[in-house]
Scaffold this motif. Structure first.
Motif, PDB file in Angstrom:
ATOM      1  N   ALA A   1     -16.984 -10.167  24.876  1.00 51.56           N
ATOM      2  CA  ALA A   1     -16.073  -9.711  25.987  1.00 51.56           C
ATOM      3  C   ALA A   1     -17.198  -8.775  26.495  1.00 51.56           C
ATOM      4  O   ALA A   1     -17.122  -8.109  27.752  1.00 51.56           O
ATOM      5  N   GLN A   2     -17.594  -8.279  25.466  1.00 52.24           N
ATOM      6  CA  GLN A   2     -18.459  -6.955  25.593  1.00 52.24           C
ATOM      7  C   GLN A   2     -20.134  -7.319  26.374  1.00 52.24           C
ATOM      8  O   GLN A   2     -20.941  -5.918  27.031  1.00 52.24           O
ATOM      9  N   ASN A   3     -19.492  -8.449  26.785  1.00 57.47           N
ATOM     10  CA  ASN A   3     -21.240  -8.478  27.169  1.00 57.47           C
ATOM     11  C   ASN A   3     -21.305  -8.622  28.644  1.00 57.47           C
ATOM     12  O   ASN A   3     -20.497  -9.405  30.010  1.00 57.47           O
TER      13      ASN A   3
ATOM     14  N   ARG B   1     -14.052 -13.317  23.222  1.00 56.23           N
ATOM     15  CA  ARG B   1     -14.233 -14.056  24.637  1.00 56.23           C
ATOM     16  C   ARG B   1     -13.413 -13.488  25.316  1.00 56.23           C
ATOM     17  O   ARG B   1     -12.243 -14.030  24.973  1.00 56.23           O
ATOM     18  N   SER B   2     -14.090 -13.416  27.057  1.00 54.09           N
ATOM     19  CA  SER B   2     -12.725 -13.085  27.585  1.00 54.09           C
ATOM     20  C   SER B   2     -13.137 -14.283  28.461  1.00 54.09           C
ATOM     21  O   SER B   2     -12.341 -14.081  29.800  1.00 54.09           O
TER      22      SER B   2
ATOM     23  N   THR C   1      -8.567 -16.156  22.491  1.00 52.78           N
ATOM     24  CA  THR C   1      -9.158 -15.197  22.687  1.00 52.78           C
ATOM     25  C   THR C   1     -10.533 -14.889  21.833  1.00 52.78           C
ATOM     26  O   THR C   1     -12.096 -14.899  21.776  1.00 52.78           O
ATOM     27  N   ILE C   2     -10.091 -15.719  20.289  1.00 52.68           N
ATOM     28  CA  ILE C   2     -11.538 -15.479  19.058  1.00 52.68           C
ATOM     29  C   ILE C   2     -11.786 -17.114  19.149  1.00 52.68           C
ATOM     30  O   ILE C   2     -11.199 -17.700  18.854  1.00 52.68           O
TER      31      ILE C   2
ATOM     32  N   LYS D   1      -5.516 -16.657  19.026  1.00 51.28           N
ATOM     33  CA  LYS D   1      -5.204 -15.762  19.433  1.00 51.28           C
ATOM     34  C   LYS D   1      -5.756 -14.657  18.489  1.00 51.28           C
ATOM     35  O   LYS D   1      -5.451 -14.627  17.449  1.00 51.28           O
ATOM     36  N   SER D   2      -5.498 -12.937  18.904  1.00 51.88           N
ATOM     37  CA  SER D   2      -6.378 -12.238  18.350  1.00 51.88           C
ATOM     38  C   SER D   2      -4.577 -11.542  16.715  1.00 51.88           C
ATOM     39  O   SER D   2      -5.468 -11.665  15.836  1.00 51.88           O
TER      40      SER D   2
END
Length: 218
Positions: free
Chosen positions: A30-32, A70-71, A86-87, A199-200
């Protein structure tokens, strides 16, 4: 005991699930920020993002994703909900469609299916393995349709057998060609499927049940 430690302790032979010499670590987290510029629902755009990086690096394949947040799953309703999933629970090996997939350790077909929903696995095979008293499973997602033809539950597959191929964008349900490879301790009643993304809030339990499968890749 960890699965990897048991294999090492008994010096058991394994085979890589995909043959390659060099690999490029791929970040789909997600930070990319580069991902925000990619139309992930456009085949050409998503394909170019992945395979241009591999080609420019001079590597054979792209690899990564275990435990990655991941988004990009927001592109599919499959992963949405009050708390989205997201995981990523497996490792992705990005290579061209038709790339052979090999059995890492002797086992049998547990189940298989064609998960033909946007964003899902498409054709998927799950193998059951046993070493000493330890039973575990390996999951192979985003395969070709031909990979699940003439397959049967209980069918024996030996270490190093080539038993599947990576699918096309259309076959693996709208992902650039790759293998989603996942190690699973307990199938928890699933057949022909197991969550590849969680899920987180469930991260700890899922990553415990699905340990890092790198041992069968490198």
């Amino acid at each position: 005991m960890r699965i990897e430690e048991l294999f090492k302790q008994h010096d058991v032979e394994t085979h890589p699930v995909v043959k390659f010499n060099t690999a490029l670590p791929l970040d789909l987290g997600a930070q990319n920020e580069a991902l925000s510029k990619v139309d992930l629902n456009n085949e050409a755009s998503f394909d170019q993002f992945i395979f241009n990086q591999i080609a420019s690096s001079g590597k054979d394949v792209g690899i990564g994703g275990y435990g990655e947040v991941r988004s990009l799953y927001s592109r599919s309703e499959l992963f949405e909900g009050e708390e989205p999933r997201t995981i990523h629970l497996g490792i992705d090996i990005w290579s061209k469609a038709g790339t052979p997939v090999y059995c890492p350790f002797q086992g049998e077909v547990h189940s298989f299916a064609n998960r033909n929903v946007h964003g899902d696995y498409g054709p998927v095979i799950i193998l059951r393995h046993k070493l000493m008293d330890l039973e575990f499973h390996t999951l192979y997602g985003h395969l070709s349709k031909s990979s699940i033809e003439n397959l049967s539950v209980g069918q024996k597959i030996s270490t190093g057998d080539q038993f599947a191929f990576m699918g096309t964008y259309e076959e693996n349900f709208h992902w650039p060609p790759h293998l989603h490879f996942q190690l699973i301790r307990n199938m928890q009643g699933y057949k022909g499927d197991y969550p590849g993304v969680c899920k987180s809030s469930g991260k700890e339990d899922y990553l415990t049940n699905c340990p890092d499968p790198s041992f069968f890749i490198y």
